[in-house]
Design an enzyme around this catalytic site. Structure first.
Site, mmCIF file in Angstrom:
data_model
loop_
_atom_site.group_PDB
_atom_site.id
_atom_site.type_symbol
_atom_site.label_atom_id
_atom_site.label_comp_id
_atom_site.label_asym_id
_atom_site.label_seq_id
_atom_site.Cartn_x
_atom_site.Cartn_y
_atom_site.Cartn_z
ATOM 1 N N GLU A 1 7.861 -9.085 -24.456
ATOM 2 C CA GLU A 1 6.755 -9.075 -25.427
ATOM 3 C C GLU A 1 7.233 -9.854 -26.638
ATOM 4 O O GLU A 1 8.046 -9.353 -27.425
ATOM 5 C CB GLU A 1 6.414 -7.628 -25.815
ATOM 6 C CG GLU A 1 5.888 -6.778 -24.671
ATOM 7 C CD GLU A 1 4.498 -7.202 -24.211
ATOM 8 O OE1 GLU A 1 3.850 -8.014 -24.897
ATOM 9 O OE2 GLU A 1 4.065 -6.729 -23.152
ATOM 10 N N GLY B 1 22.165 -6.419 -31.163
ATOM 11 C CA GLY B 1 21.570 -6.988 -29.958
ATOM 12 C C GLY B 1 22.579 -7.714 -29.096
ATOM 13 O O GLY B 1 22.586 -7.578 -27.873
ATOM 14 N N LYS C 1 17.604 0.588 -26.612
ATOM 15 C CA LYS C 1 18.408 -0.078 -27.659
ATOM 16 C C LYS C 1 17.415 -0.444 -28.763
ATOM 17 O O LYS C 1 16.778 -1.496 -28.728
ATOM 18 C CB LYS C 1 19.063 -1.328 -27.082
ATOM 19 C CG LYS C 1 20.330 -1.775 -27.765
ATOM 20 C CD LYS C 1 20.217 -2.145 -29.218
ATOM 21 C CE LYS C 1 19.633 -3.492 -29.533
ATOM 22 N NZ LYS C 1 19.346 -3.671 -30.977
ATOM 23 N N GLY D 1 22.596 -0.306 -31.860
ATOM 24 C CA GLY D 1 23.715 -1.239 -32.015
ATOM 25 C C GLY D 1 23.181 -2.645 -32.135
ATOM 26 O O GLY D 1 21.962 -2.856 -32.117
ATOM 27 N N VAL E 1 25.201 -4.297 -27.783
ATOM 28 C CA VAL E 1 24.596 -3.277 -26.904
ATOM 29 C C VAL E 1 23.479 -3.890 -26.056
ATOM 30 O O VAL E 1 23.405 -3.649 -24.834
ATOM 31 C CB VAL E 1 24.056 -2.097 -27.753
ATOM 32 C CG1 VAL E 1 23.334 -1.082 -26.879
ATOM 33 C CG2 VAL E 1 25.209 -1.420 -28.492
ATOM 34 N N GLY E 2 22.633 -4.716 -26.677
ATOM 35 C CA GLY E 2 21.542 -5.361 -25.927
ATOM 36 C C GLY E 2 22.102 -6.232 -24.818
ATOM 37 O O GLY E 2 21.636 -6.182 -23.674
HETATM 38 P P1 NAD Z 1 14.789 -10.110 -32.332
HETATM 39 O O1 NAD Z 1 14.581 -10.887 -31.095
HETATM 40 O O2 NAD Z 1 15.696 -10.630 -33.355
HETATM 41 O O3 NAD Z 1 15.325 -8.636 -31.976
HETATM 42 C C1 NAD Z 1 14.645 -7.795 -31.071
HETATM 43 C C2 NAD Z 1 15.633 -6.856 -30.414
HETATM 44 O O4 NAD Z 1 16.505 -7.627 -29.579
HETATM 45 C C3 NAD Z 1 16.546 -6.111 -31.395
HETATM 46 O O5 NAD Z 1 16.733 -4.801 -30.943
HETATM 47 C C4 NAD Z 1 17.831 -6.916 -31.331
HETATM 48 O O6 NAD Z 1 18.967 -6.176 -31.682
HETATM 49 C C5 NAD Z 1 17.849 -7.289 -29.853
HETATM 50 N N1 NAD Z 1 18.701 -8.450 -29.516
HETATM 51 C C6 NAD Z 1 19.121 -9.446 -30.335
HETATM 52 N N2 NAD Z 1 19.932 -10.288 -29.660
HETATM 53 C C7 NAD Z 1 20.024 -9.829 -28.383
HETATM 54 C C8 NAD Z 1 20.706 -10.262 -27.222
HETATM 55 N N3 NAD Z 1 21.466 -11.351 -27.227
HETATM 56 N N4 NAD Z 1 20.560 -9.557 -26.081
HETATM 57 C C9 NAD Z 1 19.774 -8.459 -26.050
HETATM 58 N N5 NAD Z 1 19.117 -7.976 -27.124
HETATM 59 C C10 NAD Z 1 19.221 -8.658 -28.289
HETATM 60 O O7 NAD Z 1 13.326 -9.840 -32.930
HETATM 61 P P2 NAD Z 1 12.940 -9.055 -34.248
HETATM 62 O O8 NAD Z 1 13.248 -9.916 -35.429
HETATM 63 O O9 NAD Z 1 13.499 -7.684 -34.193
HETATM 64 O O10 NAD Z 1 11.362 -8.916 -34.065
HETATM 65 C C11 NAD Z 1 10.453 -9.877 -34.484
HETATM 66 C C12 NAD Z 1 9.893 -10.629 -33.296
HETATM 67 O O11 NAD Z 1 9.358 -9.717 -32.356
HETATM 68 C C13 NAD Z 1 8.741 -11.530 -33.671
HETATM 69 O O12 NAD Z 1 8.863 -12.751 -32.997
HETATM 70 C C14 NAD Z 1 7.529 -10.780 -33.172
HETATM 71 O O13 NAD Z 1 6.405 -11.563 -32.892
HETATM 72 C C15 NAD Z 1 8.060 -10.125 -31.950
HETATM 73 N N6 NAD Z 1 7.235 -8.977 -31.594
HETATM 74 C C16 NAD Z 1 6.461 -9.038 -30.468
HETATM 75 C C17 NAD Z 1 5.637 -7.970 -30.144
HETATM 76 C C18 NAD Z 1 4.753 -7.984 -28.923
HETATM 77 O O14 NAD Z 1 4.270 -6.925 -28.542
HETATM 78 N N7 NAD Z 1 4.516 -9.113 -28.293
HETATM 79 C C19 NAD Z 1 5.612 -6.846 -30.968
HETATM 80 C C20 NAD Z 1 6.415 -6.836 -32.102
HETATM 81 C C21 NAD Z 1 7.232 -7.895 -32.400
#
Ligand code: NAD
Length: 471
Positions: free
Chosen positions: A244, A202, A169, A200, A205-206
């Site tokens: 992560e 989060g 996803k 899709g 689909v997530g």
């Molecule tokens: P986010 O948590 O908003 O989204 C990440 C993913 O989760 C997306 O695909 C999103 O659609 C999905 N998602 C959202 N709600 C969900 C739910 N309820 N259930 C399942 N999936 C869901 O994060 P973002 O804004 O895309 O990314 C930025 C964040 O990611 C920052 O905090 C950054 O530090 C972190 N990050 C960490 C690493 C690492 O390796 N540690 C690498 C890159 C980014």
């Protein structure tokens, strides 16, 4: 302008059941460059069912068969590095040289996983006991937008090496980049169902992946808030999870550091991926005795960090991915000023002449205390906090005084001393005198930076479950 209407399920591109349209907006020009039909729960369930059907046969594959698949995946993705890089520059606003590095790391992750797999002992026996490392089951791979190709390739490579079938996803903000990657992977003509991809939301689909009892494992890259939800919601089906999450990485400049080298490096580490990097070294811990020289060195070095069109090879800092992200960075800069930190360079608003795109001014705050919001919260933009310390012990204490523990950096002429400091930092990775990667070394965080590790054998183990047979 591309219209993406299909997901990748059971070895084929299939029309989306979900009908919600989302536009892709170029963060540099603000032009609409594409649209995607977002998948819904039904698309997710179809993909999970395909992965479930493919699992029994794929789980029985040998190391050699998996290695062949990983090499094939590498070959087809490597053939389109230019296209994958161009998509990252256009859709995400990643600066060109960094985007290429990210894409190349993604491409190489298939070979790194193959190498790690070869090193692993999947069967161990003693006396009348045999332990086999079994694939955990169908894995849901949920990724963030800031390095789309790398995250998908890395997670996919580790899961495939471990014998799992997967549903990916990707971030809904990366459909064009995902489409190019899928076109590559499709060329590999792999057994249907071993990998499936549904773009899709989060929470649609997530959430289905997290909830569905046919998914055994979630590997997630993203924010702490969503990571917590995954832990909570996955508990009902006893999901194995790798998370992560974010970071607020300290970069300790020891008092013998060579500033001509360490300051440009510190800015490069802070503004990595235009500051939209989980590992970015956004807290620069400096000896109070050298503060004046450090301020001058920062003012001199900042000129090299040109902001602008990410396709221009001279540019080091591109736009923020969305307007929301732009606003989030602005609000943190305003908060820093309100809390009493001093702006040494940068500040609120767009850089002059770059008012159209989501460009922010690379900003360095000095006189920052570690308890200020800008030093504690992940900003995810090019904002650096300079925090003075008196003694080495205080530097270590400040470095560890964070809910995060993903990455850290130490610079100093006495490498033995730098190692001693590094060994006291509570973070998954500490890099001494530089900004390096080792694709076989574990990647992941202490504390709120996550659960578990990726990369190398550590990353493959996350997709395995030991089974002991005793005679
Ligand atoms: P986010 O948590 O908003 O989204 C990440 C993913 O989760 C997306 O695909 C999103 O659609 C999905 N998602 C959202 N709600 C969900 C739910 N309820 N259930 C399942 N999936 C869901 O994060 P973002 O804004 O895309 O990314 C930025 C964040 O990611 C920052 O905090 C950054 O530090 C972190 N990050 C960490 C690493 C690492 O390796 N540690 C690498 C890159 C980014």
């Amino acid at each position: 302008m591309r219209a993406i209407t299909q997901h990748y399920i059971d070895g084929a591109f299939v029309e989306s059941h979900g009908r919600e349209v989302m536009q892709s907006i170029n963060p540099t020009s603000k032009k609409v460059i594409g649209s995607v039909l977002l998948g819904d729960e039904e698309d997710a369930r179809r993909a999970i069912a395909a992965a479930k059907r493919a699992f029994p046969a794929y789980a029985r594959t040998t190391k050699k068969e998996r290695a062949d698949i990983l090499r094939r995946m590498h070959e087809v993705v490597a053939a389109r590095i230019d296209d994958l890089t161009a998509a990252m520059v256009e859709e995400y606003g990643g600066v060109s040289h960094f985007s290429r590095l990210i894409v190349e790391s993604g491409v190489e992750s298939f070979l790194h996983a193959e190498k790690a797999l070869q090193q692993m002992q999947l069967v161990r026996s003693w006396d009348k006991t045999t332990v086999t490392l079994e694939p955990v089951g169908v894995a849901g791979l949920i990724t963030a937008w800031n390095a789309n190709t790398l995250f998908i390739c890395l997670k996919l490579a580790s899961a495939i090496a471990g014998g799992c079938t997967v549903v990916v996803k990707p971030s809904e903000l990366s459909p064009l980049q995902t489409q190019v990657l899928l076109e590559c992977l499709h060329e590999a003509r792999l057994p249907p169902g071993i990998y499936n991809v549904v773009t899709g939301r989060g929470d649609v689909v997530g959430a289905e992946l997290v909830r569905n009892p046919d998914v055994a494992k979630i590997s997630f890259t993203g924010s702490g808030a969503v990571g917590e939800q995954i832990l909570r919601n996955g508990a009902a089906t006893m999901k194995r999870v790798t998370l992560e999450l974010g970071g607020k990485s300290p970069n300790i400049l020891l008092d013998d550091a060579d500033l001509d080298r360490a300051i440009p490096l510190a800015l490069g580490i802070a503004f990595l991926n235009s500051g939209q990097a989980c590992a970015a070294g956004t807290r620069l811990l400096v000896p109070k005795s050298r503060l004046d020289a450090i301020r001058r060195a920062i003012v001199d070095a900042i000129a090299a960090f040109v902001v602008g069109d990410p396709a221009d090879p001279k540019v080091a800092v591109g736009p923020m991915v969305t307007e929301t992200q732009y606003e989030r960075v602005q609000s943190h800069i305003r908060k820093g000023i309100a809390e009493g930190a001093q702006v040494l360079v940068g500040g609120v608003g767009h850089p002059p002449g770059l008012e159209l795109g989501n460009f922010v001014r690379p900003t360095v705050f000095v006189d920052v205390r570690n308890d200020m919001t800008i030093a504690q919260e992940e900003i995810f933009g090019p904002v650096l906090c300079v925090i003075p310390y008196e003694t080495e012990e205080e530097a270590i204490r400040i470095a560890n005084d964070s809910k995060y523990g993903l990455h850290a950096f130490v610079s100093g002429a006495d490498v033995e001393r730098a190692r001693r400091v590094a060994s006291q930092i509570r973070a998954g990775r500490v890099v001494i005198n530089g900004m390096r990667d080792d694709p076989q070394a574990p990647w992941g965080g202490f504390k709120h930076s996550g659960v578990g590790r990726e990369y190398g054998t550590f990353g493959i183990e996350a997709f395995l479950e030991p089974r002991a047979i005793l005679e």
